[in-house]
Design an enzyme around this catalytic site. Structure first.
Site, short mmCIF file in Angstrom:
data_model
loop_
_atom_site.label_atom_id
_atom_site.label_comp_id
_atom_site.label_asym_id
_atom_site.label_seq_id
_atom_site.Cartn_x
_atom_site.Cartn_y
_atom_site.Cartn_z
N MET A 129 -27.43 38.03 10.64
CA MET A 129 -26.22 37.45 10.06
C MET A 129 -25.44 38.55 9.34
O MET A 129 -26.05 39.47 8.79
CB MET A 129 -26.59 36.37 9.03
CG MET A 129 -27.54 35.31 9.54
SD MET A 129 -29.28 35.83 9.49
CE MET A 129 -29.64 35.65 7.74
N GLY A 188 -21.80 45.67 10.31
CA GLY A 188 -22.60 45.10 9.24
C GLY A 188 -23.98 44.66 9.66
O GLY A 188 -24.54 45.10 10.67
N CYS A 189 -24.55 43.75 8.88
CA CYS A 189 -25.95 43.37 9.03
C CYS A 189 -26.27 42.69 10.35
O CYS A 189 -27.42 42.70 10.80
CB CYS A 189 -26.37 42.45 7.88
SG CYS A 189 -26.30 43.24 6.26
N ASN A 190 -25.29 42.05 10.96
CA ASN A 190 -25.53 41.37 12.24
C ASN A 190 -25.53 42.33 13.43
O ASN A 190 -25.92 41.97 14.54
CB ASN A 190 -24.47 40.30 12.50
CG ASN A 190 -23.05 40.83 12.34
OD1 ASN A 190 -22.56 40.89 11.22
ND2 ASN A 190 -22.40 41.23 13.42
#
Length: 369
Positions: free
Chosen positions: A356, A143-145
């Protein structure tokens, strides 16, 4: 632990490059494209602090409406557009690093918008003609992290191979994970994410490759920053707050964002920063530059409030959100690129990189120019 000790032999960022699709849309244009009239959905789109995003929409049907893509169609989109953007980002990054494809010894590829085997690392090595002995790693589904999770691995490899160039490429075709069903779950996701790729070059001190012996100076007279240390904070009680899972009703994967995500992330930002700076003798006020993932308006505001940052501190993060939306794992590199272009960094400046994402997780890195 002193800052001086942290800087000993720290791997350095020597260049960054980004790429986005040629097709971009304003939020209003997207509402018109899909004939969205629900006032709640329209409000989500128009109050997102996003003006335009690069996307590859479903094909137009003869009557002018957008077709429905199968999971296979979406995966093919992920592959073709991901390779194209990844190639462009790598080439831009190497130019910025004053290096060539022949210098690349390690390639780490990050994505969450599709599952391929072999992954983007093997495909890009073949597509770009990188040496067959190049070491590689694929980080999929974090994901975004994930950009900072992967950068930790890249920095570790660079430390173990001084003078050899390592690349990380984040490839996110977010329009390959969209579901169009009119629900608020899907609409929140569809209002936020954009397509993009970002690459970063990392080199540890030592005998650099012949073509990269002299790093290109960055604006303001600073050289690329050293990656001093990383910190990670997972929030197990919020493990379901961000999910990419199978949707039986549509026969494809879809992404879910809990409305509480901004507050959960913000509440743990201070704890993560304390962990990052522990033992360095540094205080938050010693940090000159902040490069934060453009997770969304509420996420940015929550992080800014909890860390006591100003709007100026996160100006590049909000600028990336405005111009591209949430680019998932590569978002922070888009912000970093803008910081460098700003010409405001000086030798000796400290910076914090922050991402995050699912887990739920807050990742940070301490850097110094």
């Amino acid at each position: 632990m002193s800052v001086k000790l942290l800087e000993t032999a720290a791997p350095r960022i020597t260049g960054v490059g980004t790429a986005v699709p040629t097709t971009t849309y304003t939020q209003q244009e997207l509402l018109d494209e899909f004939d969205i009239t629900d006032p709640r959905v329209r409000s989500v789109f128009l109050n997102s602090a996003i003006e335009r995003r690069g996307l590859t929409l479903p094909p137009l049907l003869p009557e002018g409406s957008r077709g429905t893509e199968s999971q296979g169609d979406l995966l093919r989109k992920h592959l073709s557009h991901g390779l194209s953007m990844g190639r462009e980002a790598v080439e831009a990054c190497l130019k910025a690093a004053n290096a060539t494809l022949a210098d690349v010894r390690y390639l780490c590829c990050v994505t969450t918008t599709g599952l391929l085997t072999p992954g983007f690392s093997a495909l890009l090595i073949k597509d770009l003609g990188i040496d067959r002995h190049c070491s590689r790693l694929d980080v999929v589904g974090m994901g975004c992290n994930a950009g900072l999770n992967a950068l930790t691995a890249v920095a570790g490899w660079a430390n173990a191979h001084p003078g050899e160039l390592a690349l990380m490429v984040c490839v996110e075709v977010c329009s390959a994970v969209y579901v169009f069903d009119g629900t608020m779950r899907s609409s929140v996701v569809n209002s936020l994410f954009g397509d993009g790729a970002a690459a970063v070059a990392v080199l540890s001190p030592g005998d650099a490759p012949q073509t990269a012996k002299e790093s290109r100076p960055l604006p303001g007279g600073a050289t690329g920053p050293g990656l001093l240390r990383f910190s990670s904070c997972i929030i197990p009680e919020a493990v379901d707050a961000m999910r990419y899972d199978w949707d039986d009703s549509h026969g494809k994967y879809s992404f879910y964002l809990d409305p509480e995500v901004p507050y959960v992330v913000g509440a743990h930002a201070g704890m993560s920063l304390d962990r990052l700076l522990e033992g360095t003798g540094l205080r938050p006020s010693d940090i000159n530059h902040w490069v934060v993932h453009s997770g969304g308006k509420k996420v940015i505001d929550s992080v800014r409030l909890n860390l006591g940052l100003t709007r100026h501190d996160v100006r590049h993060t909000t600028g990336v959100l405005r111009d591209h939306g949430n680019l998932s794992s590569g978002s922070f590199l888009f912000s970093y690129e803008r910081l460098i272009a700003d010409g405001c960094v000086r030798p000796g400046d400290f910076g914090v990189l922050m991402t995050m994402g699912p887990g739920s997780t807050v990742e940070m890195a301490l850097v110094r120019w």
